[in-house]
Design a protein around this motif. Sequence first.
Motif, short mmCIF file in Angstrom:
data_model
loop_
_atom_site.label_atom_id
_atom_site.label_comp_id
_atom_site.label_asym_id
_atom_site.label_seq_id
_atom_site.Cartn_x
_atom_site.Cartn_y
_atom_site.Cartn_z
N ARG A 226 0.82 -1.21 0.00
CA ARG A 226 0.00 0.00 0.00
C ARG A 226 0.86 1.26 0.00
O ARG A 226 0.51 2.26 -0.61
CB ARG A 226 -0.90 0.00 1.23
N PHE A 227 2.03 1.17 0.65
CA PHE A 227 2.92 2.32 0.74
C PHE A 227 4.14 2.19 -0.18
O PHE A 227 5.13 2.89 0.00
CB PHE A 227 3.37 2.51 2.20
N HIS A 228 4.03 1.30 -1.15
CA HIS A 228 5.09 1.10 -2.13
C HIS A 228 6.43 0.79 -1.46
O HIS A 228 7.48 1.32 -1.84
CB HIS A 228 5.24 2.34 -3.04
N LEU A 229 6.36 -0.11 -0.48
CA LEU A 229 7.57 -0.51 0.24
C LEU A 229 7.93 -1.97 -0.02
O LEU A 229 8.74 -2.57 0.69
CB LEU A 229 7.36 -0.31 1.75
N ASP A 230 7.34 -2.55 -1.07
CA ASP A 230 7.65 -3.93 -1.43
C ASP A 230 9.15 -4.09 -1.70
O ASP A 230 9.74 -3.29 -2.43
CB ASP A 230 6.89 -4.35 -2.70
N GLY A 231 9.75 -5.10 -1.11
CA GLY A 231 11.16 -5.37 -1.33
C GLY A 231 12.08 -4.55 -0.45
O GLY A 231 13.30 -4.74 -0.49
N LEU A 232 11.53 -3.64 0.32
CA LEU A 232 12.35 -2.78 1.18
C LEU A 232 12.24 -3.17 2.65
O LEU A 232 12.86 -2.54 3.51
CB LEU A 232 11.93 -1.31 1.03
N GLU A 233 11.47 -4.22 2.92
CA GLU A 233 11.14 -4.54 4.30
C GLU A 233 12.36 -4.76 5.20
O GLU A 233 12.33 -4.42 6.39
CB GLU A 233 10.26 -5.80 4.35
N GLU A 234 13.43 -5.32 4.66
CA GLU A 234 14.59 -5.65 5.49
C GLU A 234 15.73 -4.62 5.40
O GLU A 234 16.83 -4.85 5.91
CB GLU A 234 15.12 -7.05 5.11
N LEU A 235 15.46 -3.50 4.75
CA LEU A 235 16.47 -2.45 4.67
C LEU A 235 16.40 -1.54 5.91
O LEU A 235 15.35 -1.43 6.56
CB LEU A 235 16.25 -1.60 3.41
#
Length: 342
Positions: A113-122
Amino acid sequence: MNLYVDIRKRTGDFNLDVTFECGGGTHAVLGASGCGKSMTLKCIAGIETPDEGVIILNNKVLYDSKKKINLPPQKRNTGYMFQDYALFPNMTVRKNIEIAAKGKTVEKSYFSRFHLDGLEELYPHQLSGGQKQRTAMARMLAAHPEMIMLDEPFSALDSHLKWKLEKEVKQILEELNTIALFVSHDRDEVYRLCDTIGAMENGRLKELSPVKEFFKNPKTKAAAMLSGCKNIAKAERTGKNRIFVPDWNVELETEKEVQDDIGYAGIRAHYLEPTDEIEGKNTFIIEDVEINEDPFEWNLSFRCAGGTQCLQWRVSKEVWDPDCGSVPKAFKISPENILILK
């Protein structure tokens, strides 16, 4: 949904005096740096404590100096998004959001929803400005606050990213359908995003006005300046619908009836009309003309004959070009376009 704020706070020589009430929607507090905007939000969030007053959110008293009520931030159920986003540097995007969700696992769809796909572990230092902003917004909303407060959320972004994220925030605010307070010094930003606007100057905020009414009919000099009015000068009442502006050396007829407590007159730079006539209602001859070029407009500065204060006329390059046409000898202004200010 309802928020009522009536507070005062003194810090050194600075006095905060804020009174307003609002319902659902997005409400802006517009003002220059240091005028008390952020302090107002911090008092509502419980980060700062007023000296006196009352703050009530959805019939729940957050603060009442007379009743000795002062709920801590964690019990106010308000969401506050700081200017610098204030992400925990030693936590990943996922952990930053889950800590706000009280440790609950956050579904993948929430990150999407917040366009954070793939950034979760950064970690925050690995994110761009826009990614940090979206993470901060997602973290704030994961706590399901009853109201949210955004403090200059786009101030650190470049113009292209700002435009993109502004649209995303607008969509999120519309979906939430809650109370949102939006602090900014950017009038264009609040015009696009907000339902009402309150002008703050030197710690004073007394009311919120519908956004279009605020820009069309500002009531004070401070509000007119914040709305972008370039031409403002002291004015005197000379009749029921007439004023004299000494610094411009012009007498003007107004559409609105002039009250005795008039303080200033305002004319928006885009509302001046060039004319070849040198006589007529609200017409004035100009002198000492200076022309400056902006990317898409011409900015013409001038004095009225006998006046001491310069005025500005701003015009699109598609409408007027000094290289192709003559410089106006005079300007006129329609009575309905004269601002009567306190």
